[in-house]
Design a protein around this motif. Structure first.
Motif, PDB file in Angstrom:
ATOM      1  N   THR A  68      28.737  -1.831  18.856  1.00 50.53           N
ATOM      2  CA  THR A  68      30.140  -1.069  18.237  1.00 50.53           C
ATOM      3  C   THR A  68      29.727   0.141  18.085  1.00 50.53           C
ATOM      4  OG1 THR A  68      30.352  -3.194  16.885  1.00 50.53           O
ATOM      5  CG2 THR A  68      31.519  -1.250  16.231  1.00 50.53           C
ATOM      6  N   THR A  69      28.822   0.548  17.585  1.00 52.63           N
ATOM      7  CA  THR A  69      28.476   2.091  17.596  1.00 52.63           C
ATOM      8  C   THR A  69      28.525   2.883  19.001  1.00 52.63           C
ATOM      9  OG1 THR A  69      26.958   1.712  15.486  1.00 52.63           O
ATOM     10  CG2 THR A  69      26.611   3.740  16.593  1.00 52.63           C
ATOM     11  N   GLU A  70      27.724   2.159  19.860  1.00 52.17           N
ATOM     12  CA  GLU A  70      27.676   2.847  21.142  1.00 52.17           C
ATOM     13  C   GLU A  70      28.933   2.919  21.720  1.00 52.17           C
ATOM     14  OE1 GLU A  70      22.916   2.345  22.313  1.00 52.17           O
ATOM     15  OE2 GLU A  70      24.391   0.745  22.770  1.00 52.17           O
ATOM     16  N   ARG A  71      29.670   1.969  21.611  1.00 52.46           N
ATOM     17  CA  ARG A  71      31.261   1.816  22.298  1.00 52.46           C
ATOM     18  C   ARG A  71      31.873   2.975  21.686  1.00 52.46           C
ATOM     19  NH1 ARG A  71      34.048  -3.615  21.482  1.00 52.46           N
ATOM     20  NH2 ARG A  71      32.620  -4.311  22.788  1.00 52.46           N
ATOM     21  N   ALA A  72      31.855   3.239  20.642  1.00 50.29           N
ATOM     22  CA  ALA A  72      32.609   4.427  19.769  1.00 50.29           C
ATOM     23  C   ALA A  72      32.220   5.711  20.418  1.00 50.29           C
ATOM     24  CB  ALA A  72      32.586   4.145  18.157  1.00 50.29           C
ATOM     25  N   LEU A  73      30.959   6.051  20.620  1.00 49.04           N
ATOM     26  CA  LEU A  73      30.477   7.055  21.086  1.00 49.04           C
ATOM     27  C   LEU A  73      30.669   7.312  22.458  1.00 49.04           C
ATOM     28  CD1 LEU A  73      26.821   7.342  19.442  1.00 49.04           C
ATOM     29  CD2 LEU A  73      28.872   8.609  18.897  1.00 49.04           C
ATOM     30  N   ALA A  74      30.857   6.378  23.074  1.00 49.89           N
ATOM     31  CA  ALA A  74      30.952   6.383  24.579  1.00 49.89           C
ATOM     32  C   ALA A  74      32.371   6.646  25.136  1.00 49.89           C
ATOM     33  CB  ALA A  74      30.626   4.841  25.399  1.00 49.89           C
TER      34      ALA A  74
END
Length: 221
Positions: A68-74
Motif C-alpha cells: 500500500t505504501t509503495e503503491r502510493a509513492l509509485a
C-alpha cells in the motif's frame, strides 16, 4: 565469528520468515484490504494462533502495508519507492540487530526469532508514516537523535553473554557477541549518518523508533 557461524545465527533468528515463504503456496488467499483491516493480531484467522501462526500473520500484514505504501509513492514517483527502500534497509538492519544480540546474550531462545518476524509489522507501520515526508528536504539532523544513537551504541558495548559454565561454549559465545556488536555498530552508525541530513523532527522520529527495540534487552540486563 566465522562466516559459517554468522550464517547459522541469521538463519536461527530469521527462520520463521523462511518457513512462511516456503508455506505461502499452500496458504489461503488473503485480500490486501482485509489484511489491512484485520491487522496482525486478527490475521491469525488465516494462519492459526500458534507462535508460528502469529509470525505469519505479522508478515502478511507487513506485506499488505508495504504494498500500500509503495503503491502510493509509485503513483507520484517511482524514485520515491527506491528512496524509502534505502531507509527500510537501514532501519531494519538496526532493529534486527537487537534480536541477534539478544539471541547471543541469552544463549538462544525462540522468542528472538518470533520477535524478528513480528517486528516487520511495526516497521511497515512506521514507514507508512515516514513515507509521507518523501521527498525529504535536506536538514542538519537533531542533537536529541544523535544522543539516542550514542546511547544505543554505548549500551550494546556493555552487553555480556550468559555463562553456561562450559569454557569452550562461553568462549565461542563471547567471540560471537563481539563480532555481532561490531556489525550492529556499523549499522547504527550508518543510520545515524543518514539522519544527520534529515530535518530535526524527522531525525528524532527515526532515532526514537529505531532505538525502541533495545528496550527489552535493557530490561533483561
Amino acid at each position: 565469528m566465522s562466516s559459517l557461524t554468522t550464517t547459522a545465527l541469521l538463519f536461527l533468528v530469521l527462520s520463521p520468515c523462511l518457513a512462511i515463504a516456503q508455506e505461502a503456496d499452500q496458504a489461503p488467499a488473503v485480500p490486501l484490504a482485509q489484511a489491512l483491516k484485520l491487522g496482525p493480531e486478527k490475521l491469525t484467522k488465516f494462519t492459526d494462533e500458534s507462535e508460528a501462526g502469529m509470525d505469519a500473520a505479522a508478515v502478511l500484514y507487513a506485506t499488505a502495508k508495504r504494498v500500500t505504501t509503495e503503491r502510493a509513492l509509485a503513483e507520484k514517483d517511482l524514485n520515491l519507492v527506491l528512496q524509502l527502500d534505502t531507509w527500510r534497509d537501514a532501519i531494519q538492519d538496526c532493529r534486527q540487530s537487537a534480536f541477534s544480540l539478544g539471541y547471543i546474550v541469552n544463549g538462544g531462545g525462540t522468542m528472538y526469532s518470533h520477535g524478528s518476524a513480528r517486528d516487520q509489522a511495526s516497521l511497515e507501520d512506521f514507514l507508512a508514516t515516514f513515507s509521507k515526508n518523501l521527498p525529504i528536504a535536506v536538514g542538519k539532523g537533531s542533537p536529541k537523535a544523535k544522543k539516542k544513537f550514542a546511547e544505543a551504541l554505548a549500551f550494546m558495548k556493555t552487553l555480556k553473554v550468559f555463562e553456561s559454565g562450559d569454557d569452550a561454549t562461553d568462549k565461542e559465545s563471547k567471540a560471537n557477541l563481539d563480532t555481532e556488536i561490531k556489525r550492529a555498530a556499523q549499522a547504527w552508525e550508518t543510520l545515524q549518518s543518514m539522519c544527520e541530513e534529515l530535518p530535526p523532527e524527522l531525525a528524532l522520529q527515526v532515532a526514537t523508533f529505531s532505538t525502541q527495540v533495545l528496550a527489552q534487552l535493557k530490561e533483561e540486563e
